[in-house]
Enzyme design. Structure first.
Site, PDB file in Angstrom:
ATOM      1  N   HIS A 157       0.859  -1.205   0.000  1.00 22.73           N
ATOM      2  CA  HIS A 157       0.000   0.000   0.000  1.00 22.73           C
ATOM      3  C   HIS A 157       0.896   1.257   0.000  1.00 22.73           C
ATOM      4  CE1 HIS A 157      -3.174   2.733   1.073  1.00 22.73           C
ATOM      5  NE2 HIS A 157      -4.027   1.794   1.410  1.00 22.73           N
ATOM      6  N   GLU A 260      -0.655   1.140  -5.552  1.00 24.14           N
ATOM      7  CA  GLU A 260      -0.503  -0.033  -4.700  1.00 24.14           C
ATOM      8  C   GLU A 260      -0.502  -1.307  -5.551  1.00 24.14           C
ATOM      9  OE1 GLU A 260      -3.807   0.315  -1.924  1.00 24.14           O
ATOM     10  OE2 GLU A 260      -3.786   2.472  -2.175  1.00 24.14           O
TER      11      GLU A 260
END
Ligand code: BG6
Length: 286
Positions: A157, A260
């Site tokens: 992330h 991500e």
């Protein structure tokens, strides 16, 4: 290279390239800083907790074994918190593999009782972080040490720092099917470049292995995925950033964009006593 570890963090410092280093918080094995030539490449909220009381808001939190909020239709992960437990646990420092690479490990014994009973599998994660002159490489090995199969999502992330998100262009997504989480819709990307002028929360499926991000017309980052299927692009914009207690300064949504790399649209099914590997390299181009 020099590797320095204390109780809370590990730092890898490049021996030749000046002021080039990466810092990994043991809580969540979260990369919280990556500098190239003294320039920070990642966004980290100034209100982010780094004491293990909640997931870090910035850097590269790890999403495993589920992406997003729990959903009734996936009973195996329905009891887990949003984005799973990897970002909520203290990882073990397994040690240095070579002079620019460090490994971290996680297994059920490092989880709280609540989290391990919410996902009752015998597993181990081996997370490898490697620093180059202009790149950072992250790799995950997921081992199923159980007698039954399990399913998982995995996501790096990554909160990229940018000068002005309205001048960002992400290239390489044209023609891909994506889930638009803001509009609750599925579409096909028709543009050569994704521009961000409002809240964006999209899961691009079957993304190509290489994507580039330009900031104000200059190539800024190149992302290379290895055995990953999807790319999530997220910017909360002003209203959602305003509502997040750990997002500061509030105006900083203009200086970040999450790109991500992961496996999130589908679960990876891992049979008993087998392993899976995937990773990402992010290169700073300026
Ligand atoms: C992104 C999701 O990956 O993470 C978003 O696509 C979510 O929907 C965002 O809001 C942040 O999640 P969290 O749990 O860190 O606030």
């Amino acid at each position: 290279m020099t590797v320095l570890s204390d109780e809370s963090c590990t730092r890898i410092i490049h021996s030749i390239k000046k002021e080039t280093e990466v810092t990994i918080l043991h809580y969540g094995a979260t990369v919280i800083s990556w500098k190239v030539n003294g320039v920070e490449q990642l966004f980290l909220s100034s209100a982010s907790k780094l004491d293990g009381s909640r997931a870090v808001r910035g850097g590269i939190p790890l999403v495993f074994p589920r992406f997003g909020p729990p959903r009734e239709e996936h009973s195996e992960t329905v009891k887990l918190p949003q984005h799973g437990f990897a970002r909520l646990a203290f990882w073990e420092v397994l040690g240095q593999c070579d002079d620019h690479t460090v490994q971290f490990g996680l297994g059920p014994e490092y989880l709280t009782k609540d989290l391990s009973s919410a996902w009752p599998y015998n597993f181990s994660l081996i997370y490898t972080v490697s620093l180059g002159e202009t790149h950072l490489r992250v790799d995950m090995e997921v081992r199923n040490a159980d007698t039954k199969p399990f399913e998982f999502n995995l996501l790096f992330h990554t909160y990229c720092r940018v000068d002005d998100v309205t001048k960002v262009a992400i290239k390489g997504l044209k023609g891909l099917k994506y889930i638009d989480k803001v509009r609750d819709d599925t579409k096909v990307e028709s543009d050569d470049q994704l521009r961000v002028e409002t809240e964006v929360d999209r899961v691009y499926m079957s993304a190509p292995s290489t994507l580039t991000l330009e900031d104000n017309g200059q190539a800024r980052f190149r992302f290379c995925a290895n055995n990953m299927a999807d790319t999530v692009v997220w910017n909360p914009w002003s209203t959602k950033a305003g509502a997040m207690s750990d997002f500061e300064p509030k105006e900083a949504y203009k200086n970040m964009i999450c790109v991500e790399t992961g496996y999130v649209a589908q679960f990876v099914k891992l049979n008993a006593h087998t392993a899976w590997k995937g990773g990402m390299t992010i290169e700073a181009l300026q």
